[in-house]
Design an enzyme around this catalytic site. Structure first.
Site, mmCIF file in Angstrom:
data_model
loop_
_atom_site.group_PDB
_atom_site.id
_atom_site.type_symbol
_atom_site.label_atom_id
_atom_site.label_comp_id
_atom_site.label_asym_id
_atom_site.label_seq_id
_atom_site.Cartn_x
_atom_site.Cartn_y
_atom_site.Cartn_z
ATOM 1 N N GLY A 39 0.814 -1.213 0.000
ATOM 2 C CA GLY A 39 0.000 0.000 0.000
ATOM 3 C C GLY A 39 0.840 1.253 0.000
ATOM 4 N N GLY A 43 -0.960 8.032 1.324
ATOM 5 C CA GLY A 43 -1.020 8.158 2.777
ATOM 6 C C GLY A 43 0.157 7.619 3.557
ATOM 7 N N LEU A 87 -3.643 -7.233 -3.569
ATOM 8 C CA LEU A 87 -3.869 -8.151 -2.452
ATOM 9 C C LEU A 87 -5.162 -8.945 -2.560
ATOM 10 C CD1 LEU A 87 -2.598 -5.857 0.422
ATOM 11 C CD2 LEU A 87 -1.577 -8.037 -0.251
ATOM 12 N N THR A 136 -9.042 -8.881 1.323
ATOM 13 C CA THR A 136 -7.924 -7.999 0.981
ATOM 14 C C THR A 136 -7.009 -7.758 2.180
ATOM 15 O OG1 THR A 136 -9.294 -6.881 -0.673
ATOM 16 C CG2 THR A 136 -7.299 -5.740 0.059
ATOM 17 N N SER A 163 -5.785 -2.117 13.855
ATOM 18 C CA SER A 163 -6.434 -0.848 14.196
ATOM 19 C C SER A 163 -7.209 -1.051 15.480
ATOM 20 C CB SER A 163 -7.396 -0.438 13.068
ATOM 21 O OG SER A 163 -8.232 0.628 13.486
ATOM 22 N N TYR A 185 -24.406 -7.855 6.894
ATOM 23 C CA TYR A 185 -23.255 -7.014 6.570
ATOM 24 C C TYR A 185 -23.396 -5.636 7.173
ATOM 25 C CZ TYR A 185 -19.764 -4.299 4.043
ATOM 26 O OH TYR A 185 -18.711 -3.477 3.748
#
Length: 310
Positions: A39, A43, A87, A136, A163, A185
């Site tokens: 990634g 960012g 990914l 992912t 996180s 979901y």
């Protein structure tokens, strides 16, 4: 730097909420070291690659395509090797492992920073029959990291971005009977589940490495709440709210990248493994994040999923 960054103090490590990735690497030379960062095209990934390269490391920077990596990092100083790694596609992940072997010049890998991810997709999206965030964020990184284990240096470090959103995971922690998300979901519950999976994977990997007598370490972390490209899937109102809060309470990109760079590079963390970090200090995850039986089951279930794509 936000208001909270200015007020909040440092922890036992001497670093804290407002510390940046440059600060945690001051005085550290990464010459002759090699790192792989997923990634890397936005960012935290860009900042992580920049600081590692600034300190002398050769950085393998992955993105969905080589072109995206070159577009994001092509003018950045330092030795940066672009690699394609989507990914959500096992063939792409395996191809990335093979590409690393060709580009590594026979040198071992000193660290992997599993930084990439997708967050809070507003509607259910499936990837190979599984909910996209889980596939992912967890399956893709599991496949990449386990594939690269033979390439790791004797005391290499595996750093996995979890996180504090792992606390938002379902009550069961990992809903093994609903990995497709089709029974129910929720964007944030699904994201929390994927981040819990990241945390449990790092802890179980640490346990397995230690049992094998390996000097490689594995740790997970919470980077903080940062306005970055990760919010691109969020509703406009939520993105606006975060933008408003940013000057008050959120971390900057430089501050958000600090903890992963800290865990990957600081010499005092040699041998530290199986921990969860936040603000450049060891932190305590949720009860589910400390569940060794759940971590073992997740590993076994993940191996079964990955086997389908061999």
């Amino acid at each position: 730097m936000s208001l909270v960054s200015r007020i909040k103090g440092n922890g036992p490590s001497g670093f804290g909420y407002g510390t940046t990735a440059e600060v945690v690497t001051q005085g550290i030379s990464l010459k002759d070291k090699q790192f792989l960062v997923t990634g890397s095209t936005s960012g935290l990934g860009i900042e992580t690659v920049r600081v590692l390269a600034q300190r002398g490391a050769r950085v393998f920077a992955t993105g969905r395509t080589k072109e995206k990596v070159l577009s994001a990092l092509g003018r950045m100083p330092g030795t940066i090797v672009p690699l394609e790694c989507e990914l959500s596609e096992p063939k792409s992940v395996r191809a990335c492992v093979s590409s690393y072997a060709l580009e590594s010049q026979g040198r071992p890998l000193d660290g992997i920073i599993a930084n990439a991810g997708v967050m809070a997709l507003p509607t259910l999206e499936l990837t190979h029959g599984y909910e996209r965030q889980f596939f992912t964020n967890h399956i893709g990184h599991f496949l990449l990291i386990t594939g690269l284990l033979p390439a790791l240096a004797e005391k290499a470090r595996v750093v996995v971005l979890s996180s504090d959103a792992h606390r938002m995971a379902p009550k069961a922690g990992i809903e093994f009977d609903n990995l497709s998300g089709q029974k129910s979901y929720s964007p944030w519950r699904a994201y929390g589940q994927s981040k819990l999976a990241n945390l449990l994977f790092a802890k179980q990997l640490a346990k397995r490495l230690a049992s094998a007598g390996s000097g490689v370490t594995a740790n997970a972390l919470h980077p903080g709440v940062i306005v970055s490209g990760l919010q691109r899937s969020m509703p406009a109102f939520q993105r606006w709210s975060m933008a408003v809060m940013s000057p008050i309470a959120l971390k900057s990109i430089a501050e958000g990248a600090a903890t992963q760079v800290y865990v990957a590079t600081r010499p005092e963390l040699d041998g530290v493994s199986g921990e969860y970090f936040a603000d450049c200090n060891i932190a305590r995850p949720s009860e589910r994040g400390r569940d060794s039986a759940l971590a073992e089951r997740l590993w076994q279930e993940t191996e079964q999923i990955v086997a389908k794509f061999s």
